[in-house]
Design a protein around this motif. Structure first.
Motif, PDB file in Angstrom:
ATOM      1  N   VAL A 113     -10.976  41.052 -37.906  1.00  0.00           N
ATOM      2  CA  VAL A 113     -10.270  41.553 -39.089  1.00  0.00           C
ATOM      3  C   VAL A 113     -10.208  40.471 -40.154  1.00  0.00           C
ATOM      4  CG1 VAL A 113      -8.836  43.085 -37.662  1.00  0.00           C
ATOM      5  CG2 VAL A 113      -7.990  40.817 -38.291  1.00  0.00           C
ATOM      6  N   GLU A 114      -9.951  40.885 -41.388  1.00  0.00           N
ATOM      7  CA  GLU A 114      -9.739  39.936 -42.481  1.00  0.00           C
ATOM      8  C   GLU A 114      -8.290  39.477 -42.491  1.00  0.00           C
ATOM      9  OE1 GLU A 114     -10.937  41.672 -46.161  1.00  0.00           O
ATOM     10  OE2 GLU A 114     -13.072  41.704 -45.647  1.00  0.00           O
ATOM     11  N   ILE A 115      -8.094  38.192 -42.778  1.00  0.00           N
ATOM     12  CA  ILE A 115      -6.745  37.644 -42.896  1.00  0.00           C
ATOM     13  C   ILE A 115      -6.719  36.670 -44.071  1.00  0.00           C
ATOM     14  CG2 ILE A 115      -6.294  37.781 -40.405  1.00  0.00           C
ATOM     15  CD1 ILE A 115      -6.613  34.627 -40.464  1.00  0.00           C
ATOM     16  N   ASP A 116      -5.546  36.183 -44.394  1.00  0.00           N
ATOM     17  CA  ASP A 116      -5.396  35.115 -45.375  1.00  0.00           C
ATOM     18  C   ASP A 116      -4.558  34.030 -44.721  1.00  0.00           C
ATOM     19  OD1 ASP A 116      -5.055  33.431 -47.506  1.00  0.00           O
ATOM     20  OD2 ASP A 116      -3.782  34.790 -48.671  1.00  0.00           O
ATOM     21  N   ILE A 117      -5.214  32.957 -44.279  1.00  0.00           N
ATOM     22  CA  ILE A 117      -4.519  31.901 -43.559  1.00  0.00           C
ATOM     23  C   ILE A 117      -3.415  31.280 -44.411  1.00  0.00           C
ATOM     24  CG2 ILE A 117      -5.907  29.896 -44.226  1.00  0.00           C
ATOM     25  CD1 ILE A 117      -4.966  30.687 -40.612  1.00  0.00           C
ATOM     26  N   ALA A 118      -3.567  31.367 -45.755  1.00  0.00           N
ATOM     27  CA  ALA A 118      -2.575  30.785 -46.662  1.00  0.00           C
ATOM     28  C   ALA A 118      -1.279  31.585 -46.688  1.00  0.00           C
ATOM     29  CB  ALA A 118      -3.146  30.681 -48.079  1.00  0.00           C
ATOM     30  N   ALA A 119      -1.249  32.751 -46.050  1.00  0.00           N
ATOM     31  CA  ALA A 119      -0.010  33.531 -45.976  1.00  0.00           C
ATOM     32  C   ALA A 119       1.053  32.816 -45.160  1.00  0.00           C
ATOM     33  CB  ALA A 119      -0.287  34.915 -45.390  1.00  0.00           C
ATOM     34  N   GLY A 120       0.633  31.841 -44.350  1.00  0.00           N
ATOM     35  CA  GLY A 120       1.594  31.054 -43.587  1.00  0.00           C
ATOM     36  C   GLY A 120       1.629  31.403 -42.117  1.00  0.00           C
ATOM     37  N   PRO A 121       2.198  30.506 -41.308  1.00  0.00           N
ATOM     38  CA  PRO A 121       2.154  30.682 -39.858  1.00  0.00           C
ATOM     39  C   PRO A 121       2.890  31.909 -39.338  1.00  0.00           C
ATOM     40  CG  PRO A 121       3.386  28.695 -40.463  1.00  0.00           C
ATOM     41  CD  PRO A 121       2.744  29.199 -41.699  1.00  0.00           C
ATOM     42  N   ARG A 122       4.091  32.186 -39.848  1.00  0.00           N
ATOM     43  CA  ARG A 122       4.870  33.295 -39.297  1.00  0.00           C
ATOM     44  C   ARG A 122       4.173  34.648 -39.472  1.00  0.00           C
ATOM     45  NH1 ARG A 122      10.404  33.857 -38.421  1.00  0.00           N
ATOM     46  NH2 ARG A 122      10.346  31.640 -37.966  1.00  0.00           N
ATOM     47  N   PRO A 123       3.770  35.031 -40.687  1.00  0.00           N
ATOM     48  CA  PRO A 123       3.105  36.340 -40.812  1.00  0.00           C
ATOM     49  C   PRO A 123       1.744  36.400 -40.128  1.00  0.00           C
ATOM     50  CG  PRO A 123       3.155  35.196 -42.930  1.00  0.00           C
ATOM     51  CD  PRO A 123       4.033  34.431 -42.012  1.00  0.00           C
ATOM     52  N   VAL A 124       0.965  35.321 -40.182  1.00  0.00           N
ATOM     53  CA  VAL A 124      -0.370  35.338 -39.572  1.00  0.00           C
ATOM     54  C   VAL A 124      -0.267  35.449 -38.048  1.00  0.00           C
ATOM     55  CG1 VAL A 124      -2.441  33.967 -39.134  1.00  0.00           C
ATOM     56  CG2 VAL A 124      -1.529  34.130 -41.450  1.00  0.00           C
ATOM     57  N   LEU A 125       0.621  34.669 -37.442  1.00  0.00           N
ATOM     58  CA  LEU A 125       0.740  34.685 -35.991  1.00  0.00           C
ATOM     59  C   LEU A 125       1.438  35.947 -35.492  1.00  0.00           C
ATOM     60  CD1 LEU A 125       1.523  30.914 -35.410  1.00  0.00           C
ATOM     61  CD2 LEU A 125      -0.640  32.109 -35.020  1.00  0.00           C
ATOM     62  N   SER A 126       2.343  36.494 -36.283  1.00  0.00           N
ATOM     63  CA  SER A 126       2.956  37.780 -35.927  1.00  0.00           C
ATOM     64  C   SER A 126       1.893  38.872 -35.902  1.00  0.00           C
ATOM     65  CB  SER A 126       4.064  38.144 -36.915  1.00  0.00           C
ATOM     66  OG  SER A 126       5.152  37.260 -36.818  1.00  0.00           O
ATOM     67  N   GLU A 127       1.003  38.840 -36.886  1.00  0.00           N
ATOM     68  CA  GLU A 127      -0.090  39.814 -36.921  1.00  0.00           C
ATOM     69  C   GLU A 127      -1.023  39.618 -35.727  1.00  0.00           C
ATOM     70  OE1 GLU A 127      -2.703  42.846 -38.055  1.00  0.00           O
ATOM     71  OE2 GLU A 127      -0.607  42.413 -38.572  1.00  0.00           O
ATOM     72  N   ALA A 128      -1.245  38.358 -35.336  1.00  0.00           N
ATOM     73  CA  ALA A 128      -2.107  38.084 -34.190  1.00  0.00           C
ATOM     74  C   ALA A 128      -1.526  38.695 -32.917  1.00  0.00           C
ATOM     75  CB  ALA A 128      -2.298  36.575 -34.025  1.00  0.00           C
ATOM     76  N   VAL A 129      -0.234  38.508 -32.701  1.00  0.00           N
ATOM     77  CA  VAL A 129       0.413  39.081 -31.518  1.00  0.00           C
ATOM     78  C   VAL A 129       0.329  40.601 -31.564  1.00  0.00           C
ATOM     79  CG1 VAL A 129       2.612  39.388 -30.317  1.00  0.00           C
ATOM     80  CG2 VAL A 129       1.957  37.130 -31.163  1.00  0.00           C
ATOM     81  N   ALA A 130       0.569  41.191 -32.744  1.00  0.00           N
ATOM     82  CA  ALA A 130       0.502  42.649 -32.880  1.00  0.00           C
ATOM     83  C   ALA A 130      -0.899  43.169 -32.564  1.00  0.00           C
ATOM     84  CB  ALA A 130       0.922  43.061 -34.294  1.00  0.00           C
TER      85      ALA A 130
END
Length: 395
Positions: A113-130
């Protein structure tokens, strides 16, 4: 996340005696009690006792009959794949890969999937777990399992002493972050984090049925940035603090003094990475959306795109020549989007053979990864499972 009932699983540690059996079994060197006795030099009774204990622990299972070499056919042994799943995450700057790997090392599901690493650790890693939870729920009934742990690759340096990200050039807001702590707020499982190039290097340890993986390898990830991982004697080598193999900030001799994110000028990453090439292409007056578009132009013999890609290959090969002369690997592997460019790969290969000592390249194989797109996931699983099947275990 549901799982079929099964024996209790020992995750925290194994005795040295159990590891002595697990190592050849996982490597496929021995798949029966008799073969394990031959591979380890232990008595058949000792091997049988240790195998029975591993079966009780839920890590080893008997599957039908093995190949007969005269006499009664032995019972085939293998690692119990359905003992659990490793949730694997390979984060990039603008895209991510997710995978579920069973305990036998088989990739049973993947998603990109596409992501934006600059969104920060909390939203990126929450999306990863989801994403991982959704993937488990989507598995067919016959393959349902439970995530026993998560292994994460990030596009930045990771300290092996603190497991925290340190001064990443393309991950704003991530410096000093403990990926494990963030993930464990949502999913209480063991978490391992590593640099993405290191995990891709570990992924290269998965050979083919007719070609086992060479024990000494250098893996180079050439994408939006440049990273490198080292395999020595069949094991991932990260150095004293985790920085081994970081060639991105090696100065390119005689190169233009282009500023780098590290504060210096003329670094390989600032000159030969995908981001650097796109910048140079745009400065030359050609609007390209990304390095993939440049590669497509080069395939149509666009002179500027071809020249930039070949020049990047030459610069990368020049830096790697020092690594090859020093380390003398069996295999040098190129991965990442630039590895899809024949022009770039040719530039790396020709420079290596021109700049290295003949004895260093006599048996050297230079090739593109066999696991493009999944190498980071396979490596993430391998690093986690190596820890599971060790004396230290995972906590």
């Amino acid at each position: 996340m549901a799982t079929r009932p099964g024996p209790s699983l020992v995750l925290h540690r194994h005795s040295p005696q159990s590891v002595e059996i697990l190592a050849p079994l996982r490597a496929g060197v021995a798949t029966s009690r008799a073969a394990l006795a031959k591979a380890t030099g232990l008595s058949p009774s000792t091997v049988a006792s240790r195998v029975d204990e591993l079966i009780r622990q839920g890590h080893v299972v008997e599957r039908g009959q093995g190949e007969s070499k005269g006499g009664r056919r032995p019972r085939a042994l293998e690692i119990r794949g359905d003992a659990g799943l490793v949730g694997c995450v390979d984060l990039g700057v603008d895209r991510a890969s997710f995978g579920l790997v069973d305990f036998a090392g088989i990739l049973v599901a993947e998603r990109h999937v596409e992501i934006d690493i600059a969104a920060g650790p909390r939203p990126v890693l929450s999306e990863a777990v989801a994403q991982l939870v959704e993937m488990v729920a989507a598995l067919p009934e016959a393959a349902t399992g439970v995530i026993r742990g998560i292994s994460v690759g990030v596009p930045g340096p990771v300290s092996t002493t603190t497991s925290r990200i340190v001064s990443p050039s393309r991950m704003p807001g991530w410096n000093g972050v403990s990926v494990a702590e963030v993930i464990q707020r949502e999913l209480a499982v063991p978490v391992i984090v590593n640099n993405d190039a290191n995990l891709m290097a570990a992924g290269e340890l998965f050979g083919t049925d007719d070609q086992p993986a060479p024990p000494h390898q250098v893996f180079v990830k050439v994408g939006s940035g440049i990273g490198c991982g080292i395999v020595s004697d069949g094991q991932l080598y990260t150095g004293s603090n985790g920085w081994a193999g970081d060639i991105s900030h090696v100065s390119v001799p005689g190169a233009t003094a282009v500023p780098c994110s590290c504060g210096r000028t003329g670094c390989l990453d600032a000159l030969a990475s995908g981001n650097a090439l796109v910048r140079e292409m745009q400065l030359a007056g050609f609007e390209v959306a990304g390095v993939e578009a440049m590669i497509a132009l080069a395939q149509d013999s666009h002179p500027v795109a071809t020249g930039l890609l070949r020049g990047a290959g030459v610069m990368t090969g020049g830096v790697l020549a020092t690594i090859v002369n020093f380390f003398n690997p069996d295999r040098l592997v190129l991965g990442g989007v630039l590895a899809d460019s024949a022009v770039f790969v040719a530039g790396v290969r020709s420079t290596l053979y021109a700049d290295c000592l003949p004895m260093a390249t006599e048996q050297l194989v230079v090739e593109v990864t066999q696991h493009q797109g999944t190498g980071g996931l396979l490596g993430a699983a391998r690093v986690f499972l190596d820890q599971v099947f060790s004396v230290e275990g995972v906590g």
